[in-house]
Design a protein around this motif. Sequence first.
Motif, short mmCIF file in Angstrom:
data_model
loop_
_atom_site.label_atom_id
_atom_site.label_comp_id
_atom_site.label_asym_id
_atom_site.label_seq_id
_atom_site.Cartn_x
_atom_site.Cartn_y
_atom_site.Cartn_z
N ALA A 147 0.83 -1.21 0.00
CA ALA A 147 0.00 0.00 0.00
C ALA A 147 0.86 1.26 0.00
CB ALA A 147 -0.93 0.00 1.22
N PHE A 148 1.97 1.23 0.74
CA PHE A 148 2.88 2.37 0.80
C PHE A 148 3.49 2.66 -0.58
CE2 PHE A 148 7.29 3.93 1.44
CZ PHE A 148 6.99 5.17 1.99
N LEU A 149 3.96 1.62 -1.25
CA LEU A 149 4.55 1.79 -2.58
C LEU A 149 3.49 2.23 -3.59
CD1 LEU A 149 6.94 -1.31 -2.68
CD2 LEU A 149 7.55 1.09 -2.31
N GLY A 153 3.33 5.69 -5.79
CA GLY A 153 3.07 5.69 -7.24
C GLY A 153 1.90 6.58 -7.60
N ALA A 154 0.85 6.55 -6.77
CA ALA A 154 -0.32 7.39 -7.03
C ALA A 154 0.02 8.87 -6.94
CB ALA A 154 -1.43 7.03 -6.03
N ILE A 155 0.95 9.22 -6.02
CA ILE A 155 1.34 10.62 -5.86
C ILE A 155 2.21 11.08 -7.03
CG2 ILE A 155 2.74 12.21 -4.47
CD1 ILE A 155 1.88 10.60 -2.01
N PHE A 156 3.24 10.32 -7.34
CA PHE A 156 4.20 10.75 -8.37
C PHE A 156 3.63 10.66 -9.79
CE2 PHE A 156 7.29 9.62 -4.94
CZ PHE A 156 7.84 10.90 -4.80
N PHE A 157 2.71 9.72 -10.02
CA PHE A 157 2.13 9.57 -11.36
C PHE A 157 0.74 10.18 -11.45
CE2 PHE A 157 5.17 6.03 -11.04
CZ PHE A 157 5.98 6.33 -12.14
N SER A 167 -6.18 4.49 -0.06
CA SER A 167 -6.81 4.95 1.18
C SER A 167 -7.73 3.88 1.76
CB SER A 167 -7.60 6.24 0.91
OG SER A 167 -6.73 7.31 0.60
N ALA A 168 -8.48 3.21 0.89
CA ALA A 168 -9.37 2.14 1.35
C ALA A 168 -8.54 0.99 1.93
CB ALA A 168 -10.23 1.64 0.20
N MET A 169 -7.41 0.68 1.28
CA MET A 169 -6.52 -0.38 1.79
C MET A 169 -5.98 -0.02 3.16
SD MET A 169 -4.31 -1.36 -1.62
CE MET A 169 -3.15 -2.35 -0.66
N PHE A 170 -5.61 1.26 3.33
CA PHE A 170 -5.03 1.69 4.60
C PHE A 170 -6.06 1.65 5.73
CE2 PHE A 170 -1.06 3.35 2.75
CZ PHE A 170 -0.19 2.99 3.76
N VAL A 171 -7.32 1.92 5.42
CA VAL A 171 -8.35 1.81 6.45
C VAL A 171 -8.41 0.38 6.99
CG1 VAL A 171 -10.84 1.89 6.90
CG2 VAL A 171 -9.75 3.73 5.62
N LEU A 172 -8.39 -0.58 6.09
CA LEU A 172 -8.42 -1.99 6.49
C LEU A 172 -7.13 -2.40 7.20
CD1 LEU A 172 -10.03 -3.58 3.29
CD2 LEU A 172 -11.14 -3.11 5.49
#
Length: 221
Positions: A147-149, A153-157, A167-172
């Motif tokens: 999730a961190f990686l 990727g979502a930020i840089f791309f 975000s949904a993954m991090f909630v879980l």
Amino acid sequence: MENRIGTMTRSEASVLSTNRVIRNTYMLLSLTLAFSALTAGASLALGLPHPGIILTLVGYFGLLFLTTKFRDSGLGILFVFALTGFMGYTLGPIVSHYLAMPNGGQVVMQAMGGTAAIFLGLSAYALTSRKDFSFMGGFLVVGILVAFLAGLGAIFFEMPGLSLAVSAMFVLLMSGLILYETSNIIHGGETNYVMATVTLYVSIYNLFTSLLHILGVMNND
């Protein structure tokens, strides 16, 4: 008879040690959350800019390293406050961004309420049921790394869809981490309240920011 007494004494000592770790962890966690909220409020009131992803990661991992290194001394507590204060500072500009949105105040309050409900509910369940969630350790490590990686990727791309999924993954994942760490404390796997505090704080921080992102997207249709 003496062996039985000795066994009972060791068992009682173990229970007392566990209760001490739980008490100290939640006391320190309460103080660091209050301090983090204070620095977030100051950052918000002063309109301070976000330090950016690079400085945030450097500051976080640097302070985390120092906290871990000095976890058995008084300096460990000092670095815990430095870490949580720094993360509170980074939270100020994020909250400011959402408050500027239509119904932004409602979004922030919903995220805070959701975070509190999830943390208190899961903590109470782990403490009362006393179930062993140690089996989740490997899954959580891999999941958080992925999730961190993916988040980077979502930020840089600039991939908003992936960012929302992260975000949904991090909630879980953070919900699982709360169960895991609380269980770890109860069953003697974590005996250092400084490190237990850091883990629970990071879980709460990521849970709040992830809920904020999800609710913000829903509010913006």
